[in-house]
Every structure is written in structure tokens, then in C-alpha cells.
Design an enzyme around this catalytic site. Structure first.
Site, PDB file in Angstrom:
ATOM      1  N   THR A 178      -7.951  -7.569   7.783  1.00  0.00           N
ATOM      2  CA  THR A 178      -6.808  -8.584   6.749  1.00  0.00           C
ATOM      3  C   THR A 178      -7.382  -7.941   5.295  1.00  0.00           C
ATOM      4  O   THR A 178      -8.484  -7.476   5.024  1.00  0.00           O
ATOM      5  CB  THR A 178      -6.945  -9.781   6.868  1.00  0.00           C
ATOM      6  OG1 THR A 178      -5.949 -10.270   5.786  1.00  0.00           O
ATOM      7  CG2 THR A 178      -8.202 -10.402   6.458  1.00  0.00           C
ATOM      8  N   TYR A 179      -6.573  -7.633   4.594  1.00  0.00           N
ATOM      9  CA  TYR A 179      -6.816  -7.083   3.059  1.00  0.00           C
ATOM     10  C   TYR A 179      -6.174  -8.462   2.345  1.00  0.00           C
ATOM     11  O   TYR A 179      -6.094  -8.490   0.908  1.00  0.00           O
ATOM     12  CB  TYR A 179      -5.944  -6.067   2.990  1.00  0.00           C
ATOM     13  CG  TYR A 179      -6.377  -4.739   3.629  1.00  0.00           C
ATOM     14  CD1 TYR A 179      -7.518  -4.022   3.480  1.00  0.00           C
ATOM     15  CD2 TYR A 179      -5.451  -4.472   4.520  1.00  0.00           C
ATOM     16  CE1 TYR A 179      -7.835  -2.988   4.308  1.00  0.00           C
ATOM     17  CE2 TYR A 179      -5.801  -3.420   5.613  1.00  0.00           C
ATOM     18  CZ  TYR A 179      -6.884  -2.664   5.310  1.00  0.00           C
ATOM     19  OH  TYR A 179      -7.403  -1.676   6.083  1.00  0.00           O
TER      20      TYR A 179
ATOM     21  N   CYS B 251       5.692   9.895  26.591  1.00  0.00           N
ATOM     22  CA  CYS B 251       5.295  10.397  24.976  1.00  0.00           C
ATOM     23  C   CYS B 251       4.687  11.710  24.971  1.00  0.00           C
ATOM     24  O   CYS B 251       3.536  12.224  25.269  1.00  0.00           O
ATOM     25  CB  CYS B 251       4.066   9.320  24.792  1.00  0.00           C
ATOM     26  SG  CYS B 251       3.352   9.432  23.189  1.00  0.00           S
TER      27      CYS B 251
ATOM     28  N   THR C 248      -3.131  -9.623   1.815  1.00  0.00           N
ATOM     29  CA  THR C 248      -1.781  -9.147   1.203  1.00  0.00           C
ATOM     30  C   THR C 248      -0.783  -9.280   2.143  1.00  0.00           C
ATOM     31  O   THR C 248      -0.992  -9.224   3.222  1.00  0.00           O
ATOM     32  CB  THR C 248      -1.999  -7.882   0.631  1.00  0.00           C
ATOM     33  OG1 THR C 248      -2.239  -6.894   1.864  1.00  0.00           O
ATOM     34  CG2 THR C 248      -3.149  -7.545  -0.173  1.00  0.00           C
TER      35      THR C 248
END
Length: 415
Positions: free
Chosen positions: A308-309, A43, A311
Site C-alpha cells: 500500500t502507498y 497467452c 493512496t
């Protein structure tokens, strides 16, 4: 991460603490350990940032020439670094003992601090690659994320001297329309749409039948076996790290292998969370040996797990808990970790094969993930929701590494 302000706050607090807060390791050592961790997944994005931080902490520039130029004490961390990054189930008491005994020995507090840094940067490498942030500095479009060719619509700070916590924020509902347009479906791999996914979640929530422990164990084994049959995205061949990364990597050929394909002669059994869990065991042990970090990690894990939203794409008022839990537990299943009270049959119902392949690659082979792989999954989801999935990869993977490491430290201390 700016899409998810609550999570970002916990992430920055934790990263700031392990790199700049109170702790047993010298500051330059912390950043060098981060370089070693990011090196396992090639990375370059994180390696470049941590090299700059290392020099700002007055680290010895000679060390940046590679592992041959660092003190033996740091070099002794190589085994734990590669095992935690790729096959954490191989970690045992001997690895801890090797560090804490003899010349150039580590204290247990230093070992735990190093383990937290390693796990943090292994899992952060997964996030960086799965969001498309690892292009080389000298490329024309260096460090572009997968979302866009132009800048995101952002709320920018009026302060020109931007501090880490002033990172521009984009709310999920503010994402421009061109950003959220779904990718054209693949003619050969039709994707399960959001409506179908919601129906499956509803069906699962309405089922009342209880599975016997034997059946639950069998379903876990089925998922474990199936995951071994899912190839990683991208190139199957091992790529040799470039010279500027390879100098920080010992034994670059040591990679992830499927837990289901582990060598039976090693007598490695499934890691059962009921026997050693983060809540009941890992949290208190890490807090005891490295003050306060357990609280920060716990807040970060809980935020990522519960975020969480309500959606899914254009749909609102959706209970996404089953979908999120399936992703979290699938990631840990890849490392042989089983939650006894979870029905792993839900993973097959909610995660299609292309999504499993993406999650497996982001978790276990992050440097192989490409924009094409990213575009093939979750086509009806917003970009911010894809970032959310990548956050779960980051946190579930980090928790898995810490569970193995802290259980090993506990065995070393008690036996």
C-alpha cells in the site's frame, strides 16, 4: 510491475529460482511446462518468451511443434495443467498417483516443482492480459500496455546492457498527468467514486457487531451465488486457439465454470482455509518437497497482500486494507475458497458489479479482457493503482491454485 519496486524484486527472485535455480526438473522441461501453462489461456506473449528460453537451454526444437512431439512424461502433465488452470477443485489424489506410478513416473519433488511453474504461469497470464500486454508480435503496436500510446516517464539505467533487475521504475507519484486522467463515466453504469468508497470503508471499520458463524457462512454463499450471475467481459463464446498456440493445448474446450454451478454429484465442498491454509500447511509442505521455494512464495504473497502507498487516486493517507482484502478474498471465492473469519458482506459494500466482472474475467477468462473493459473500472484511480489490483489478481489466484494442489499432494502422501 516496475511501478511497485518491492513487489517486482520478490517476483523476479521467485521466477528466477523456479526457472533457473536449484530444483529437480531439467531446465528445458521447466520452460516447456511454462509454455503448456500459458497455452491454457492462449497467452502468446508468454509462450513466445518461453519458447526463446527453451531454445536457449538447448531444448529439442522438435518439441516446439506441439504436444505430439514431446516425451510421454511431460505429456502426462496435461490433466493437472488444465484442471489447475480452470477448475482446481477437481484435482484429486488419482492425478498425483497417475504421475508418480508406472512408466515415465515423476518424483513427488518433480510434481511439486511442475505445479509451482504451472500456477505461476497461469496467474501471470492473468496479469499479462489485464494489463494489455498480449498483442501479437507482428502487429504494429505489438505488446503495448493499456496505459499509453507513448513511453512512460521512467528512470532509466545508464547501463545499456539492461539486466532484468534494471527494469525502468516509475514511482506512483511520478506518473504524468495525462496518464492518470479518469476515463469519462459511462452514462448507463455510474461508478462508485473514491469519496463514496472511503466513506463505506470508514462505516465498516466503525461497526462493532460480531456476526455468528452461521451468518458468515451465509454471506459467503451469497457472494458465491452472485458471482455465478456475473458474466465475464468480452465474448461469451469459446475461441479456438490459433494453430501456433493450439499445438500446446489439449482439450481446449475445458474452461472455467462457476464454483457455485459445479456438479453436485461430485460431492465437492467449499475449501475452508481454517482446515488447510498457506501459512499453516501449504508453506511447510512446498518447502519440504522443493527446498526454499516456500520462502520465496511466502514473501511474494505477503508483499502483494500488504502492499500500500496509502493512496486512492488523488486522495492520500487512506487505509486501503479493507478494499485490498475484499479483492483478494473475492478472487479466491471464485475458486470456492472461504476464509471463515472474514465477513463476505464487505465485498458487496466495496466492490461494484463492473469491478467484480473485471476481476472475474482477469482471473478466470483472462484472454477475454480488452482495453474497453479495463477503462470501465476504477476510473478515478491512477494507472499504477490499477496495476496493483492486477498484481492481487495474480497472487491471490496463484495462492488459490497452490492451496488446492498442495492439499491434494498432502492427501496423496498421508493416505
Amino acid at each position: 510491475m516496475g511501478y511497485h519496486k518491492t513487489y517486482l524484486d520478490h517476483f523476479l527472485k521467485t521466477q528466477n529460482f523456479i526457472l533457473r535455480g536449484d530444483g529437480p526438473l531439467p531446465y528445458d522441461h521447466r520452460h516447456y511446462i511454462a509454455i503448456m501453462a500459458a497455452g491454457r489461456h492462449q497467452c502468446s506473449y508468454l509462450i513466445t518468451l518461453q519458447k526463446q528460453e527453451f531454445l536457449m537451454q538447448r531444448g529439442n526444437p522438435e518439441w516446439l511443434k506441439g504436444l505430439d512431439h514431446i516425451p510421454a512424461k511431460l505429456r502426462n502433465l496435461n490433466d493437472i495443467n488444465k484442471i489447475l488452470a480452470h477448475r482446481p477443485w477437481l484435482l484429486n489424489k488419482c492425478h498425483i498417483e497417475k504421475l508418480t506410478k508406472g512408466k515415465d513416473s515423476w518424483s513427488l519433488a518433480e510434481v511439486v516443482h511442475a505445479i509451482v511453474i504451472l500456477a505461476h504461469f497461469h496467474s501471470l497470464s492473468s496479469f499479462v492480459f489485464s494489463c494489455g500486454l498480449n498483442q501479437e508480435l507482428d502487429q504494429l503496436a505489438g505488446y503495448h500496455q493499456y496505459a499509453t500510446e507513448t513511453a512512460l516517464a521512467t528512470k532509466t539505467s545508464s547501463n545499456s546492457k539492461t539486466k532484468p533487475k534494471d527494469i525502468p521504475i516509475v514511482e506512483p507519484c511520478e506518473v504524468p498527468e495525462w496518464k492518470t486522467a479518469s476515463t469519462p463515466p459511462s452514462p448507463t453504469e455510474p461508478e462508485v467514486g473514491i469519496n463514496t468508497l472511503m466513506q463505506r470503508m470508514k462505516t465498516l471499520s466503525e461497526q462493532r457487531q460480531e456476526c455468528k458463524p452461521e451468518e458468515l457462512a451465509k454471506r459467503f454463499e451469497n457472494i458465491e451465488t452472485q458471482s455465478a450471475e456475473i458474466g465475464a467481459v468480452g465474448s461469451e463464446s469459446h475461441t479456438v486457439p490459433s494453430a501456433d498456440i493450439g499445438c500446446y493445448v489439449e482439450d481446449p474446450g475445458f474452461m472455467y465454470i462457476d464454483f457455485a454451478k459445479r456438479d453436485d454429484t461430485q460431492d465437492i465442498t467449499t475449501f475452508r482455509v481454517q482446515d488447510y491454509s498457506w501459512d499453516d500447511h501449504g508453506y511447510s509442505l512446498v518447502n519440504r518437497l522443493y527446498n526454499d521455494v516456500g520462502n520465496l512464495l511466502d514473501d511474494k504473497f505477503r508483499t502483494a497482500y500488504n502492499l500500500t502507498y496509502y493512496t486512492m487516486g488523488s486522495r492520500t493517507d487512506v487505509d486501503t486494507s479493507r478494499f485490498r482484502r475484499a479483492i483478494w478474498y473475492y478472487i479466491q471465492c471464485l475458486f470456492g475458497i472461504r476464509h471463515d473469519d472474514y465477513d463476505y458482506g464487505e465485498i458487496n459494500a466495496l466492490l461494484e458489479r463492473t469491478l467484480k466482472a473485471f476481476i472475474k474475467s482477469a482471473t478466470c477468462y483472462p484472454d477475454r479482457v480488452t482495453k474497453k473493459d479495463y477503462d470501465r473500472v476504477l476510473r478515478e484511480f491512477h494507472y499504477s493503482e490499477k496495476v496493483h489490483v492486477n498484481l492481487m489478481v495474480l497472487e491471490s489466484r496463484m495462492q488459490a491454485e497452490l492451496l488446492y494442489a498442495l492439499r491434494t499432494v498432502n492427501r496423496y502422501m498421508t493416505n
